[in-house]
Scaffold this active site. Structure first.
Site, PDB file in Angstrom:
ATOM      1  N   ASP A  13      44.741  35.670  37.391  1.00  0.00           N
ATOM      2  CA  ASP A  13      44.274  34.643  38.063  1.00  0.00           C
ATOM      3  C   ASP A  13      43.173  34.470  38.046  1.00  0.00           C
ATOM      4  O   ASP A  13      42.381  33.667  37.955  1.00  0.00           O
ATOM      5  CB  ASP A  13      44.795  35.266  39.355  1.00  0.00           C
ATOM      6  N   LEU A  78      40.530  37.612  45.263  1.00  0.00           N
ATOM      7  CA  LEU A  78      41.676  37.277  44.141  1.00  0.00           C
ATOM      8  C   LEU A  78      41.726  38.913  43.728  1.00  0.00           C
ATOM      9  O   LEU A  78      43.237  39.600  43.188  1.00  0.00           O
ATOM     10  CB  LEU A  78      41.751  37.053  42.777  1.00  0.00           C
ATOM     11  N   GLN A  81      45.798  45.144  44.489  1.00  0.00           N
ATOM     12  CA  GLN A  81      47.087  46.493  44.637  1.00  0.00           C
ATOM     13  C   GLN A  81      48.493  44.900  44.395  1.00  0.00           C
ATOM     14  O   GLN A  81      48.751  44.236  45.599  1.00  0.00           O
ATOM     15  CB  GLN A  81      47.252  47.392  45.601  1.00  0.00           C
ATOM     16  N   THR A 123      49.821  34.895  50.386  1.00  0.00           N
ATOM     17  CA  THR A 123      51.386  34.761  49.214  1.00  0.00           C
ATOM     18  C   THR A 123      52.616  34.584  49.745  1.00  0.00           C
ATOM     19  O   THR A 123      52.963  34.997  51.050  1.00  0.00           O
ATOM     20  CB  THR A 123      51.273  35.908  48.751  1.00  0.00           C
ATOM     21  N   GLU A 125      55.187  36.239  49.673  1.00  0.00           N
ATOM     22  CA  GLU A 125      55.724  37.282  50.547  1.00  0.00           C
ATOM     23  C   GLU A 125      55.459  37.143  51.688  1.00  0.00           C
ATOM     24  O   GLU A 125      56.140  38.568  52.594  1.00  0.00           O
ATOM     25  CB  GLU A 125      54.638  38.642  49.431  1.00  0.00           C
TER      26      GLU A 125
END
Ligand code: NAP
Ligand code: G4F
Length: 322
Positions: A13, A78, A81, A123, A125
């Site tokens: 990104d 950005l 890990q 995210t 996630e």
């Protein structure tokens, strides 16, 4: 000339965002961590147009120094890990970088550059074992990996600094986005790279884990535009960004192999090593807030993304064997 600082500029990104901001007339400062080898593969074509500086999300003073030296107008965090399986094997490191790293950069802004606008790479996630379908800004969080848990922290500390310290800070909840620059370990690139190697006789099979997981996959080039748009609003606010279309890993495999004239059944080996201790089964975005307020729309669809990635990997493999 506005100044933007990007952490994670050497990542997928970061490279697209740097290109985009240069095109908008920004001075781009890219923070890179020290390594024993060069990690500029994704940014070598723009290296002369950006200012590369050393810093690390583990190291508070390096972040304060950057704010004091460059006083960026916009900061895009950005760096992380970002690989879910590694977060199971290295949960403490993942927490240090992906969670606490966000607080360190927010502290650097608060202390040395509080007028900066801050973007946090949040995210899908964080939705993990999803509580509703599709997922939007108000969907409850239920992360399923140390990475997801760390990103929940990063998300909420960003909201907290906005509300406590009056910073312009936003979390962009981006769903999976891919490109020819995607890391080789992520499933999409693993597949398109394998397709190219198999097609050219360099490999005979591909080993994958769970083929039934579903993701909302978009193109990274489209998503970095949304990051920038979020920082141009009058008021800071968090946004979900995705295509609204979901596909399984099996669908991705099927299309990528078919595009190269192959049948994935002939090459696929299901391998226990690539299953996760806890899986995120289904992600699909409701991006109506981004569509309405930011006027953001993705330009590349699922099929277009796969073709772009397979074509790029074919070219790469052909160059290798020339
Ligand atoms: P990526 O390709 O894995 O890039 C990660 C970047 O972080 C690299 O530049 C890496 O540097 C840097 N980094 C890692 N640890 C660092 C540290 N301690 N200090 C400074 N830099 C460090 O990730 P991406 O796909 O571009 O994603 C960008 C961000 O968006 C990440 O935060 C990711 O979690 C998040 N995100 C990604 C997606 C997606 O689908 N791609 C979706 C939602 C959110 P090196 O090059 O030195 O390793
Ligand atoms: O490509 P993946 O590794 O991406 P994942 O876990 O969805 O995470 C990516 O997207 C997130 C946004 O939702 C980002 F926040 C995160 O940083 C990263 O960019 O795996 C996608 C799916 C999973 O369900 C996984 O179990 O593919 C499944 N899968 C099946 N076989 C595999 C494999 N994943 C990988 N990496 N390798 C396999 O062999």
């Amino acid at each position: 000339m506005p100044v933007a600082l990007i952490t994670g500029i050497t990542g997928q990104d970061g490279s697209y965002l740097a290109e985009f901001l240069l095109g908008c007339g920004y001075q781009v400062i890219g923070m890179v961590r020290r390594s024993s080898t060069v990690t500029f593969e994704r940014i070598k074509h723009i290296q002369d147009e950006i200012t590369i500086v050393q810093g690390d999300l583990h190291d508070q003073s390096s972040l304060v120094d950057l704010m004091e030296t460059y006083h960026p107008d916009e900061v895009y965090n950005l760096a992380a890990q970002s690989f879910v399986p590694t977060s199971f094997s290295q949960p403490v490191l993942t927490g240090e970088v992906t969670a606490l790293g966000v607080t360190r950069i927010l502290e650097a802004i608060r202390l040395a550059n509080p007028q900066a606008r801050f973007y946090q790479a949040s995210t899908s996630e964080i939705f993990g074992k999803v509580r509703e379908v599709p997922q939007c800004e108000t969907t409850p969080f239920y992360p399923r990996s140390p990475y997801g848990v760390a990103k929940v922290y990063g998300h909420l500390i960003t909201v907290n600094y906005r509300e406590s310290h009056d910073l312009y800070a936003v979390s962009g909840i981006l769903f999976n986005h891919e490109s020819p620059r995607r890391g080789l370990e992520f499933v999409t690139r693993k597949i398109t790279h394998a397709v190219a190697r198999i097609k050219h006789g360099l490999a005979k099979e591909i080993h994958l884990g769970n083929l039934d997981a579903r993701r909302d996959w978009g193109y990274a080039g489209d998503y970095v535009r949304a990051m920038w748009m979020m920082l141009q609003q009058e008021q800071p606010s968090d946004f979900v960004v995705g295509t609204g279309v979901t596909h399984s890993v099996r669908d991705f495999c099927d299309l990528a192999f078919s595009y190269a004239g192959l049948d994935y059944h002939d090459f696929l080996v299901q391998d226990e090593r690539f299953f996760r201790p806890a899986e995120v089964d289904l992600l699909v975005a409701n991006s109506s807030k981004a569509q309405q307020q930011l006027k953001w729309q993705p330009e590349v669809n699922f099929e277009g993304l796969i073709e772009m990635m397979v074509d790029a990997d074919m070219r790469m493999v052909e160059k290798e064997i020339e």
